[in-house]
Design an enzyme around this catalytic site. Structure first.
Site, PDB file in Angstrom:
ATOM      1  N   SER A 102       0.787  -1.156   0.041  1.00 44.47           N
ATOM      2  CA  SER A 102       0.138   0.229   0.072  1.00 44.47           C
ATOM      3  C   SER A 102       0.863   1.185  -0.061  1.00 44.47           C
ATOM      4  O   SER A 102       1.417   1.456  -1.073  1.00 44.47           O
ATOM      5  CB  SER A 102      -0.989  -0.225   1.294  1.00 44.47           C
ATOM      6  OG  SER A 102      -1.857   0.992   1.072  1.00 44.47           O
ATOM      7  N   ASP A 245      -6.043   2.412  -3.093  1.00 45.72           N
ATOM      8  CA  ASP A 245      -7.216   2.322  -2.158  1.00 45.72           C
ATOM      9  C   ASP A 245      -7.589   3.489  -1.511  1.00 45.72           C
ATOM     10  O   ASP A 245      -8.407   3.444  -0.572  1.00 45.72           O
ATOM     11  CB  ASP A 245      -7.291   0.949  -1.530  1.00 45.72           C
ATOM     12  CG  ASP A 245      -6.067   0.904  -0.326  1.00 45.72           C
ATOM     13  OD1 ASP A 245      -5.266   1.605  -0.473  1.00 45.72           O
ATOM     14  OD2 ASP A 245      -6.203  -0.203   0.316  1.00 45.72           O
TER      15      ASP A 245
END
Length: 445
Positions: A102, A245
């Site tokens: 991430s 995300d």
């Protein structure tokens, strides 16, 4: 989560080359996951990754393990995490696997799973995979080995999905947008989505080389985006993190617009359009200004533990459709099954286009309280600093001083050996002093 050996709050994550992010571990993880998931009847697993150089090594290891268990791997190449969730659903795959850390630096990586419906893997399945990891690898018969193939149109499929969440009657033709893809997985997706919807797009952070993901670009460092928005006299900027995300925005004056403000805009627009069902879910880190602004609109608000999986659990518990973290995870269950930076950004752009308002003006109904966050690294295994009497005493003093017009939150990171100290109140100088006072107490333990 405390009884887990490998899985944390967001899959398995660590520094590449150190346990557990090693080729041999990931191969066995693929095998164990394959053994568990094969019991459900499907033989397909979607595998996506971000742009880290280690993704090549880890996807090969995963594929070998899955094949040994008799499951076939479908590779997407570099692809946002929410795209893997979407493709897992549309391909009716047994699961989706994302190779990403991430927002972390390139030298970290991780593995996380999606179930067949595009949501995070249930705890029971993660526990079953961990149990399988304790066994010796055994290979299925040669005729039953899994295969590997590529989904050649994965990007195009996801681009069309994103565009379909933007109202047909609206266009972005009047907007000049700077988009920052963090040299990550959205680099070939987000600029195309925005251009195809009519925007004038200036793209930065779209030249991944395997080691520059999240490096002074993206949702965790918007300074380059702020400078470019001002230099280009753009209407706004949009930043994603390495796996897409999260989304953070920047208005035309260069002001950062975080996940709390993004959720406020989307929730208020949903209310105006008569499409908001129930309330909105934030986290313990959500700004008090968000709670007060939603209250003024009559929108219920609930706080979950920090972590998008906990936000989703609270949303499902209450039957609500919108939730977010101030870090930029925004979950819109009417559109997606997981946090999706591009889709969330498009809903803000739709509010701008529909109301002919700037991002700055859309944020004006919410007054942000100064919120200071200090990260303190500690030695894992050296005891819990949060249980130390000196830390408790200083925290109590600060809470008394703030009264009802402020908050203190101390918590451990779910992915790193960090204590996060957050202090919030009306006076920025005061909350800054308080946050560092508590952080110093934690360091002294």
């Amino acid at each position: 989560m405390s009884n887990r050996k490998y899985f944390g709050t967001d899959g398995i994550r660590g520094r590449v080359g150190d346990a557990p992010i090693t080729p041999d571990f990931v191969l066995k993880l693929g095998w164990a996951a394959g053994k568990v998931l094969a019991r459900h009847g499907s033989r397909k697993i979607i595998i996506g990754k971000d742009t880290r150089i280690s993704g090549y090594m880890l996807e090969s290891a995963l594929e070998a393990g899955l094949a040994a268990a008799g499951l076939s791997a479908l590779f997407t190449g570099p692809m946002p995490t929410p795209a893997v969730a979407y493709l897992t659903r549309t391909f009716r795959a047994e699961a989706g696997i994302v190779i990403s850390a991430s927002h972390n630096p390139f030298y970290d990586n991780g593995i996380k799973f999606f179930s067949i419906d595009g949501t995070k893997l249930p705890d029971a399945v993660e526990e079953a995979i961990e149990a399988e990891m304790e066994k010796e690898i055994s290979c299925v018969d040669s005729a039953e080995l899994g295969k590997a193939s590529r989904i050649v149109d994965a990007a195009g499929r996801y681009i069309e999905f994103c565009k379909a969440t933007f109202p047909n009657e609206l266009s972005l033709s009047e907007l000049k947008i700077v988009v920052d893809c963090a040299n990550g997985a959205t680099y070939h997706i987000a600029p195309n989505v925005l251009r195809e919807l009519g925007a004038n797009v200036i793209a930065i952070g779209c030249e991944p080389n395997g080691v520059n993901i999240n490096a002074e670009v993206g949702a965790t460092d918007v300074r380059a985006l702020q400078a470019r928005v001002l230099a280009e006299k753009a209407d706004l900027g949009i930043a994603f993190d390495g796996d897409g995300d999260r989304v953070i925005m920047v208005d035309h004056e260069g002001n950062k617009v975080d996940g709390d403000q993004i959720m406020y805009i989307i929730a208020r627009e949903g209310l105006r359009q008569g499409q908001l069902r129930g309330g909105a879910v934030g986290t313990l880190m959500s700004n008090m200004g968000l709670e007060l602004a939603l209250k003024q609109l009559g929108i219920p608000f609930a706080r979950a533990k920090v972590g998008d999986r906990y936000v989703l659990e609270k949303m499902q518990e209450k039957g609500w459709r919108i939730g977010a973290e101030n870090s930029g995870h925004v979950i819109l269950l009417d559109k997606t099954t997981t946090g999706d930076g591009i889709v969330a950004g498009l809903q803000v752009l739709a509010a701008m286009a529909r109301n002919h308002m700037s991002l700055h003006d859309l944020c004006s109904g919410m007054k942000m309280f100064p919120q200071i966050l200090v990260n303190v690294r500690y030695t894992a295994g050296s005891g819990d600093p949060l249980e130390h009497e000196s830390v408790k005493a200083v925290t109590a003093e600060v809470e008394t001083a703030l009264g009802s017009r402020g908050r203190v939150l101390l918590r451990k990171s779910g992915t790193e050996p960090l204590i996060r100290v957050m202090v919030e109140g009306e006076d920025e100088a005061q909350v800054t002093e308080f946050a560092h006072r508590i952080a110093d107490a934690v360091k002294a333990v």
